[in-house]
Design an enzyme around this catalytic site. Structure first.
Site, PDB file in Angstrom:
ATOM      1  CG  ASP A   8     -21.453  22.820 -66.105  1.00 14.71           C
ATOM      2  OD1 ASP A   8     -22.079  22.791 -65.018  1.00 14.71           O
ATOM      3  OD2 ASP A   8     -21.967  23.174 -67.175  1.00 14.71           O
ATOM      4  CG  ASP A  10     -27.745  20.938 -65.417  1.00 15.06           C
ATOM      5  OD1 ASP A  10     -27.588  21.068 -64.201  1.00 15.06           O
ATOM      6  OD2 ASP A  10     -28.392  19.999 -65.922  1.00 15.06           O
ATOM      7  CD  GLU A  53     -29.982  27.735 -54.287  1.00 15.90           C
ATOM      8  OE1 GLU A  53     -30.490  27.018 -55.194  1.00 15.90           O
ATOM      9  OE2 GLU A  53     -29.295  27.258 -53.359  1.00 15.90           O
ATOM     10  CG  ASN A 124     -31.236  16.625 -61.134  1.00 11.09           C
ATOM     11  OD1 ASN A 124     -32.148  15.855 -60.842  1.00 11.09           O
ATOM     12  ND2 ASN A 124     -31.316  17.928 -60.924  1.00 11.09           N
ATOM     13  CG  ASP A 179     -23.224  25.580 -69.866  1.00 10.78           C
ATOM     14  OD1 ASP A 179     -24.375  25.901 -70.223  1.00 10.78           O
ATOM     15  OD2 ASP A 179     -22.886  25.391 -68.692  1.00 10.78           O
TER      16      ASP A 179
HETATM   17  C1  XBP Z   1     -27.097  24.411 -63.716  1.00  7.58           C
HETATM   18  C2  XBP Z   1     -27.961  24.922 -62.638  1.00  7.58           C
HETATM   19  C3  XBP Z   1     -28.951  24.002 -61.995  1.00  7.58           C
HETATM   20  C4  XBP Z   1     -29.937  23.483 -63.034  1.00  7.58           C
HETATM   21  C5  XBP Z   1     -31.157  22.891 -62.371  1.00  7.58           C
HETATM   22  O1  XBP Z   1     -26.100  23.682 -63.069  1.00  7.58           O
HETATM   23  O2  XBP Z   1     -27.822  26.069 -62.251  1.00  7.58           O
HETATM   24  O3  XBP Z   1     -29.638  24.737 -61.010  1.00  7.58           O
HETATM   25  O4  XBP Z   1     -30.393  24.596 -63.810  1.00  7.58           O
HETATM   26  O5  XBP Z   1     -30.766  21.865 -61.481  1.00  7.58           O
HETATM   27  P1  XBP Z   1     -24.617  23.440 -63.762  1.00  7.58           P
HETATM   28  P2  XBP Z   1     -31.313  21.910 -59.960  1.00  7.58           P
HETATM   29  O6  XBP Z   1     -24.569  24.213 -65.071  1.00  7.58           O
HETATM   30  O7  XBP Z   1     -23.637  23.960 -62.729  1.00  7.58           O
HETATM   31  O8  XBP Z   1     -24.553  21.957 -63.973  1.00  7.58           O
HETATM   32  O9  XBP Z   1     -32.789  22.225 -60.046  1.00  7.58           O
HETATM   33  O10 XBP Z   1     -31.026  20.534 -59.407  1.00  7.58           O
HETATM   34  O11 XBP Z   1     -30.508  22.993 -59.306  1.00  7.58           O
HETATM   35 MG    MG Z   2     -23.746  24.551 -66.891  1.00  2.23          MG
END
Ligand code: XBP
Ligand code: MG
Length: 236
Positions: A8, A10, A53, A124, A179
């Site tokens: 993953d 973020d 979303e 990103n 996470d």
């Molecule tokens: C985390 C998310 C993303 C980020 C924001 O993604 O839900 O939406 O919060 O990025 P993950 P965007 O933990 O699956 O990496 O604004 O590009 O969605």
């Molecule tokens: Mg994450």
């Protein structure tokens, strides 16, 4: 035999959500909107994955407007936010979580295939990987499954199923590093074992479906993978 690790992004590769939050607020200010997401509100909004979303959910629940207007506004705000966010990441604003770089390097050196499965937008990820590993990131990570590549975002299993399809591997040959509750649910839904690493914004998440829950990324190592592999059996 474990063949691949699917990461993953973020909260796992790096503590990015605070930078996302600041970028959302900067995009609101740029658009002349008086919306400001503080940490407590953002923690709540993070239950909705995907920035667009999340914006639509915020509008529907806290800043109502005609649906057509919301659906026109959200992508515009999200594009502005992504530009602000990627500029900060490219400037080196976000380091990898301690433990991630040595784990990635050791896994690659051991011949494991590395992949990404994330809800975040592709720019990103490429900006973060480039900032962290330089141009070699493209040799380190064989597969990226991200954001709008799939119809349903986490907790749906789609993005992990896409990563497995691109890898050409069965779920049993891979492990996911996640996470959040949504991320663990997504990986489990695709049949993967999951090592969960709590992050700042998911400290209170129920990570019960994970095979192992770690307090940080410092415990990630090949010995742990071998232990999970030996445990074998259905992904618990
Ligand atoms: C985390 C998310 C993303 C980020 C924001 O993604 O839900 O939406 O919060 O990025 P993950 P965007 O933990 O699956 O990496 O604004 O590009 O969605
Ligand atoms: Mg994450």
């Amino acid at each position: 035999m474990m063949s691949a690790i699917i990461f993953d992004v973020d909260g796992t590769l790096a503590e990015t959500e605070e930078q996302h939050r600041l970028a959302f607020n900067a995009a609101f200010e740029q658009a002349g909107l008086d919306w400001r997401w503080d940490e407590a509100l953002y923690r709540d909004l993070l239950q909705v994955t995907g920035g667009k979303e999340r914006l639509l959910h915020f509008i529907a629940t806290r800043a109502p407007m005609p649906q057509a207007e919301a659906e026109a506004l959200a992508p515009k705000l999200h594009a502005a936010k992504t530009a602000i966010y990627t500029e900060a990441v490219a400037a080196g604003a976000i380091p990898l979580r301690p433990g991630i770089a040595p784990f990635v390097e050791a896994a690659a050196a051991a011949g494991l295939t590395l992949a990404i499965a994330t809800t975040t937008s592709l720019p990103n990820i490429t900006t973060l990987l480039d900032s962290a590993f330089g141009a070699r990131w493209e040799r380190l990570f064989a597969v990226i499954a991200a954001g709008d590549m799939v119809p349903r975002k986490k907790p749906a299993p789609d993005v992990y199923q896409l990563a497995l399809e691109k890898l050409g591997l069965p779920a049993e040959a891979c492990v996911a590093i996640e996470d959040s509750r949504n991320g663990v649910a997504s990986a489990r839904g695709a049949g993967l074992k999951v090592i969960a690493v709590r992050s700042l914004y998911t400290s209170g998440d129920d990570l019960a479906g994970a095979t192992r829950v770690l307090p940080d990324c410092l415990g990630l190592d090949l010995a742990l993978l071998a232990e999970l592999d030996r445990a074998g059996g259905p992904s618990t």
